[in-house]
Design an enzyme around this catalytic site. Structure first.
Site, PDB file in Angstrom:
ATOM      1  N   LYS A  82       0.979  -1.140  -0.063  1.00 48.82           N
ATOM      2  CA  LYS A  82       0.043   0.116   0.032  1.00 48.82           C
ATOM      3  C   LYS A  82       0.823   1.173  -0.004  1.00 48.82           C
ATOM      4  O   LYS A  82       1.832   1.288   0.599  1.00 48.82           O
ATOM      5  CB  LYS A  82      -0.939   0.019   1.235  1.00 48.82           C
ATOM      6  N   SER A 155      -9.784   2.801   2.157  1.00 53.82           N
ATOM      7  CA  SER A 155      -8.518   3.064   1.795  1.00 53.82           C
ATOM      8  C   SER A 155      -7.422   2.492   1.132  1.00 53.82           C
ATOM      9  O   SER A 155      -6.695   2.496  -0.046  1.00 53.82           O
ATOM     10  CB  SER A 155      -7.809   3.996   2.768  1.00 53.82           C
ATOM     11  N   SER A 179     -10.637  -0.298   6.457  1.00 47.62           N
ATOM     12  CA  SER A 179      -9.829  -0.357   5.481  1.00 47.62           C
ATOM     13  C   SER A 179      -9.014  -1.484   4.956  1.00 47.62           C
ATOM     14  O   SER A 179      -8.574  -1.648   3.975  1.00 47.62           O
ATOM     15  CB  SER A 179      -9.082   0.878   5.066  1.00 47.62           C
TER      16      SER A 179
END
Length: 467
Positions: A82, A155, A179
């Site tokens: 991420k 997210s 998320s």
């Protein structure tokens, strides 16, 4: 060897093939990069693809394994990060335009741990702006590979997309209000939100420090356990990490769940919940009972007030995290993140104290509940996956947004570990999802229970209609 195509094989299977010389990391990495080139233009999961670096890493893994060097179950396995994880070898934008060209001087602790374990980093994965609810208006949001007209979660959207579409074998996500869990649910994945402090947040862009959790998003409980075992543990650079020893999460996966006490509050999990979600959860409960679990009726602590405080709490900590760029660069922020920060900047000390006290009360009540049970069974979401159109309608109704958070946000407040598991398909053939929640530092039990459920069901093997 399983019948799964190469890009959908499990981390544990690929790892075994590497170790026994039946495949090489370089050929798997090359195949994965080709698949990214073929498909990611449709789904937009990657912020940055690191093809040349990934191939160099993979060839080093080839050489090491050929020499008998074995770094563990992630050795040679291609993964994604991420884009809030600091990396010296690629920009770390955190979903923002402000940091679009920011290249940190050090790696996040979890990045170093993954690469020391031999993982091959394919690239950085797209995310919402600042890890809040929406993507920056100038960024193309990732699209759900199961159906591009449906929500892809919040997210960690890029992590959900690329792992589900077979564009990596596992990924890192973060969870402040849901998320890791929402994108796992919407993409048919298994995600572990660890105990707060189980995984270092050093070198990870914060949304709200006391709520932020970092964890793996994979296609099975076993794969998530393999990744968690690498990234978990105390970190001198993050004094909030827990000093408890990290167990071998893979070692006890096959031990089953006979006698495990699983709590169910039917009012909490059924009243006001979509009938398709309820039906699938009942099926999952029966399966867990058939596997030997002791299903117990419990009463979940009062949660409504705490859920209503998630946005205020998040706003306070987000405002603090962005002091260096907000309001000095306010014009470069998207509207949703800017609104959150403005709310945080307007909060009074009395309001902050009220949130803190409610959080303490709920966390204490939940800890007491876990004196009588080992795990809690709940849905991930109160409704099947919404379409993008429906999500737009939800955005105008704060009550609906709070309803969506009812099964996720409270466990960020309490810091409790959870595992998210596919549990069926809705009438539109989109995944349905459940959670098991445990007391602090029970990730080994969660992984074992998730693996037992997945050994008796095949929901986690269903794939988006791409191939």
């Amino acid at each position: 060897m399983s019948a799964d195509p190469l890009h959908y094989k499990s981390i544990t299977e690929i790892s075994g093939l590497f170790r026994h010389g039946e495949l090489q990391p370089s050929e798997v990495t090359a195949a994965m990069l080709n698949r990214i080139a073929e498909l990611d233009g449709r789904f937009h999961g990657y912020a940055t693809v690191l093809a040349e670096r990934a191939m160099a890493q993979a060839k080093r893994c080839d050489d090491e394994i050929a020499k008998g060097i074995w770094r563990g179950p992630l050795h040679g396995v291609p993964i994604g990060l991420k884009d809030l994880c600091y990396t010296t070898f690629a920009p770390t934008a955190g979903g923002t335009t402000i940091h679009a060209n920011f290249v940190p001087s050090f790696n996040a602790t979890i990045v170093d741990r993954l690469e020391r374990a031999g993982a091959v980093t394919l690239g950085k994965l797209k995310m919402t702006e600042g890890a809040y609810t929406s993507h920056h208006p100038n960024d193309q949001a990732p699209l759900n590979p199961w159906n591009i007209d449906y929500w892809v979660g919040s997210s960690s959207s890029g992590s959900g997309v690329v792992t589900s579409a077979g564009l990596c074998y596992g990924s890192i996500g973060s969870d402040t209000g849901g998320s890791i869990r929402f994108p796992s649910a919407t993409c048919g994945l298994t995600g572990i939100k660890p105990t707060w402090g189980r995984v270092s947040r050093h070198g990870v862009f914060p949304l709200a420090d006391s709520l932020d959790h970092v964890g793996p998003m994979c296609r099975s409980a076993a794969d998530a356990a393999a990744m968690l075992g690498v990234i978990a543990g105390a970190d001198i650079n993050d004094p909030t990490t827990l000093r408890a020893p990290v167990p071998n999460y893979l070692a006890g996966l096959g031990d089953g769940i006979r006698g495990l006490r699983i709590g169910v509050d039917r009012k909490y999990t059924q009243e006001g919940i979509d009938p398709q979600v309820v039906a699938a959860l009942k099926d999952a409960e029966r399966m867990l009972a058939d596997l030997g679990a002791d299903i117990r009726e419990i009463k979940f602590p009062a949660y409504e007030k705490l859920v209503s405080m998630w946005i205020p709490m998040c706003s306070i900590e987000t405002a603090e995290a962005h002091l260096g760029t907000y309001p000095s660069r306010k014009s470069e922020y998207g509207p949703d993140l800017a609104q959150l920060i403005e709310q945080g900047r307007s909060m009074s000390g009395i309001e902050i104290a009220a949130v803190h006290h409610e959080r303490l009360k709920f966390s204490g009540s939940l800890a007491a509940l876990f004196g009588d049970i080992d795990l809690l069974l709940i849905p991930t979401m109160p409704v099947p996956i919404p379409t993008l159109t429906k999500m737009g309608e939800y955005g105008t109704d704060p009550n609906v947004l709070l309803s969506i958070l009812r099964f996720t946000a409270v466990f960020d407040f309490s810091g409790s570990p959870t595992i998210t598991l596919p549990m069926g398909l809705a009438s539109d053939n989109m995944p349905l999802s459940m959670q098991l929640v445990g007391p602090h530092l029970s990730e080994d039990v969660l992984a074992r229970a998730g693996h037992a459920f997945q050994s008796a069901t095949d929901w986690h093997t269903r794939r988006p209609p791409l191939d």
